[in-house]
Design a protein around this motif. Sequence first.
Motif, mmCIF file in Angstrom:
data_model
loop_
_atom_site.group_PDB
_atom_site.id
_atom_site.type_symbol
_atom_site.label_atom_id
_atom_site.label_comp_id
_atom_site.label_asym_id
_atom_site.label_seq_id
_atom_site.Cartn_x
_atom_site.Cartn_y
_atom_site.Cartn_z
ATOM 1 N N GLY A 24 50.380 46.782 45.865
ATOM 2 C CA GLY A 24 49.079 46.798 46.538
ATOM 3 C C GLY A 24 48.091 47.662 45.783
ATOM 4 O O GLY A 24 48.432 48.341 44.814
ATOM 5 N N TYR A 25 46.837 47.655 46.258
ATOM 6 C CA TYR A 25 45.775 48.399 45.569
ATOM 7 C C TYR A 25 46.029 49.903 45.604
ATOM 8 O O TYR A 25 45.852 50.594 44.595
ATOM 9 C CB TYR A 25 44.421 48.074 46.210
ATOM 10 C CG TYR A 25 43.260 48.772 45.547
ATOM 11 C CD1 TYR A 25 42.767 48.342 44.325
ATOM 12 C CD2 TYR A 25 42.662 49.884 46.142
ATOM 13 C CE1 TYR A 25 41.701 48.985 43.707
ATOM 14 C CE2 TYR A 25 41.599 50.535 45.541
ATOM 15 C CZ TYR A 25 41.122 50.086 44.318
ATOM 16 O OH TYR A 25 40.081 50.740 43.718
ATOM 17 N N GLY A 57 42.547 38.690 45.463
ATOM 18 C CA GLY A 57 43.565 39.469 44.780
ATOM 19 C C GLY A 57 43.145 40.048 43.447
ATOM 20 O O GLY A 57 43.999 40.484 42.666
#
Length: 389
Positions: free
Chosen positions: A104-105, A132
Amino acid sequence: MLLLVLGYFVLSAKRLSATLLTHLLGVGGFLLIYAIYGLADFRAYAIGELVLALGAIVLGMLIAHVVYRRGLGTLGILNMYQLSVLALGILKLIILLFYLASPGYEAFMEGFATTYQSITGASFLTMPLPHGLIRIYMQNDLIAAMLPLAIAALRPRGAITSYDRILVLLALWIVVIGFSRYNMACFAVCLLAFLWVDKKGQLFKLMLGLLALAFVVLFFKELWQFVEIRFFSAQNASSDEIRVEQASALMEYFARAPIFGHGLGAYTEDMIRSPVAPFSYEQQILSLLPKFGMLGFAVFACYVSYLILRLAFRRRYLVTLYLGLFLASSLFNPYLFSSNMVVAYALIYYLYCYDGCHDYGHGARGDRCNAAQRHVKKSTEPAKHARFA
């Protein structure tokens, strides 16, 4: 790096361009005077900003001289410029792949981004994007944005290669993922100049047009999302508001020493954008006003105007446009005193001081210079196309 190039520069000074020496002493002396002036109040910051400026402008000048001294000519400048863009593209691809491999970020920021900054000492701006993707902005994105114009200025008409066109597409990807408003607008202008010079690239132009049309038709909704985020989002408004506040603080600071300014390293405590380099502002051109005062800023403005007018007088319109776009970029970001801009300064000063050998004219020195140009360019009609650089 600066010391190595400076050493070579001193050893090869017997063939030094008189024009380049004048610019070197003038610019270096000007910056040194204002660094000494700011030393009393800002100490390490004055030295730090001086090193940044010399590491960009003066190093670019010295590299221009070394390229000429080695007989590499405009092709040497172009190769160096293109390699820097290629390296940037590879680096961004690696970063993107690490992001896609992250869960994830937040994990990406805590893991890769933190490690990258600790290893390189540099950082990149990022934010999550739809579908994304992420923004990957680096300061040398500007070099990629101006690549099409650099190729147009350094290549004679009709000499654009397939490799040049591929790198232009790479630069497009670098600029788009960098998500900078100025860089995207700058790239559009530079691309138009490139397409104008690329007389043999009809197929490339057709493919580029069809690709743009396909993206608009197939991904109109997605593209509009990106446009909204970059130009109409709340984050964008916040960034613009900070710049307005910054301008107000800088003008107030300028009013405290309007004639001579505060010197290099100067910053106002009312607006600090970077704790590490508080003298650095997005509106760098405006920040030069309180640093140099009216007197120093007038010298700076006259020098820049002289360069632009001389280039225009020699009908080197593409280089004039390149210099104009480069200067305009510092209305929004601190590009002028950045080591990432070395190739930009090398390009400008090489074309100004060496290309065409106007410093040497005729005679023995002129013959050596012209022979070096023929060896490097290997063009049957170099004089015919020189004015377009």
